[in-house]
Design a protein around this motif. Structure first.
Motif, mmCIF file in Angstrom:
data_model
loop_
_atom_site.group_PDB
_atom_site.id
_atom_site.type_symbol
_atom_site.label_atom_id
_atom_site.label_comp_id
_atom_site.label_asym_id
_atom_site.label_seq_id
_atom_site.Cartn_x
_atom_site.Cartn_y
_atom_site.Cartn_z
ATOM 1 N N ASN A 52 61.993 71.682 2.361
ATOM 2 C CA ASN A 52 63.193 71.992 2.275
ATOM 3 C C ASN A 52 63.515 73.499 2.255
ATOM 4 O O ASN A 52 63.336 73.949 1.019
ATOM 5 N N GLU A 53 64.164 74.019 3.180
ATOM 6 C CA GLU A 53 64.372 75.531 2.911
ATOM 7 C C GLU A 53 65.595 75.641 2.291
ATOM 8 O O GLU A 53 65.928 77.005 1.729
ATOM 9 N N ASN A 54 66.423 74.621 1.941
ATOM 10 C CA ASN A 54 67.776 74.651 1.101
ATOM 11 C C ASN A 54 67.341 74.852 -0.269
ATOM 12 O O ASN A 54 68.261 74.985 -1.425
ATOM 13 N N SER A 55 65.927 74.469 -0.662
ATOM 14 C CA SER A 55 65.557 74.404 -1.986
ATOM 15 C C SER A 55 65.107 75.732 -2.592
ATOM 16 O O SER A 55 64.816 76.443 -1.792
ATOM 17 N N ALA A 56 65.239 75.947 -3.979
ATOM 18 C CA ALA A 56 64.895 77.268 -4.376
ATOM 19 C C ALA A 56 63.437 77.508 -4.120
ATOM 20 O O ALA A 56 62.946 78.600 -3.706
ATOM 21 N N PHE A 57 62.507 76.253 -4.382
ATOM 22 C CA PHE A 57 61.194 76.617 -3.923
ATOM 23 C C PHE A 57 60.880 76.754 -2.420
ATOM 24 O O PHE A 57 60.326 77.817 -2.307
ATOM 25 N N GLY A 58 61.608 76.332 -1.619
ATOM 26 C CA GLY A 58 61.302 76.407 -0.088
ATOM 27 C C GLY A 58 61.803 77.847 0.065
ATOM 28 O O GLY A 58 61.131 78.390 1.086
ATOM 29 N N ALA A 59 62.936 78.287 -0.390
ATOM 30 C CA ALA A 59 63.606 79.441 0.063
ATOM 31 C C ALA A 59 62.525 80.613 -0.435
ATOM 32 O O ALA A 59 62.162 81.799 0.326
ATOM 33 N N ASP A 60 62.046 80.585 -1.784
ATOM 34 C CA ASP A 60 61.365 81.436 -2.196
ATOM 35 C C ASP A 60 59.937 81.645 -1.604
ATOM 36 O O ASP A 60 59.451 82.613 -1.285
ATOM 37 N N LEU A 61 59.437 80.291 -1.092
ATOM 38 C CA LEU A 61 58.143 80.450 -0.137
ATOM 39 C C LEU A 61 58.149 81.062 0.950
ATOM 40 O O LEU A 61 57.343 82.012 1.413
#
Length: 224
Positions: A52-61
């Motif tokens: 999920n790109e809206n999660s902090a993990f997905g966005a940072d990755l």
């Protein structure tokens, strides 16, 4: 009587010494296994992920992958992707590892486990299912519950950043680059898009917050 003016050390000599010192320092770092960070372009241009790109993990990755490989572009449509980065699972837990004689928790162990794989559009694996984990220990004080909750939240964020860095190092490794370049060409008659792995639901992606720590009268189970 002749007076001789003091002549300062020549600039080229100083620069030469500094240059030599830098070379020696880099040699020592290389011998210790230290590698300077920089770009590591991937051999493909389009990448799809179910994270999920809206999660902090997905966005940072996503940010780190693009920063490391500027030629790489994320796509929302799996049919447009040359390669897929698939999250298989992500689990976060917390367990007590030290208990006082009075039966109260004194220390917790935080665990974060991420499993993923990398494959091409035909489903051929470039990187088989890979498990990365991160562990931290944190002391527990029931009299400073709010402060400890903030500390645990910060530690989980730090653990996520550490995992992201390791994920990017894996997918940009020479082994993955070589595996992609050596993939056999697919015959036109057999070309097709393998079924895409469904997007990971939001509730399966651990948020950065967490269940509050127990109060002084509550002892948690062995897993969190």
């Amino acid at each position: 009587m002749h007076l001789f003016a003091h002549r300062p050390t020549s600039t080229p000599s100083r620069l030469g010494l500094r240059g030599l010192a830098c070379v020696l320092l880099l040699a020592v770092l290389a011998a210790c296994g230290f590698r300077l960070k920089g770009t590591s372009p991937l051999p493909f241009d389009t990448l799809y992920t179910n994270i999920n790109e809206n999660s902090a993990f997905g966005a940072d990755l996503r940010r780190l992958i693009v920063a490391t490989s500027p030629n790489t572009r994320f796509v929302d449509d799996v049919t447009e992707a040359q390669v897929r980065l698939t999250q298989i699972s992500m689990q976060r837990s917390m367990r007590e590892i030290s208990i006082s004689p009075e039966g109260r928790v004194e220390e917790y162990e935080l665990n974060l486990v991420f499993v993923f794989k990398l494959s091409d559009a035909q489903g051929r694996e470039l990187l088989p299912p890979t498990t990365l984990s991160s562990t931290r220990e944190v002391p527990y004080d029931p009299d400073a519950l709010q402060a400890k909750q903030g500390e645990i939240g910060s530690l989980f964020q730090e653990m996520q950043r550490s995992l992201i860095d390791r994920i990017v190092r894996r997918i940009t490794s020479p082994e993955v680059n070589e595996a992609y370049r050596n993939l056999p060409a697919v015959e036109p008659a057999t070309q097709g898009i393998a079924p895409a792995t469904p997007a990971v639901p939001d509730d399966s992606m651990p948020p950065l917050d967490y269940t509050p720590l127990p109060g002084p009268d509550m002892i948690p189970s062995s897993s969190y």
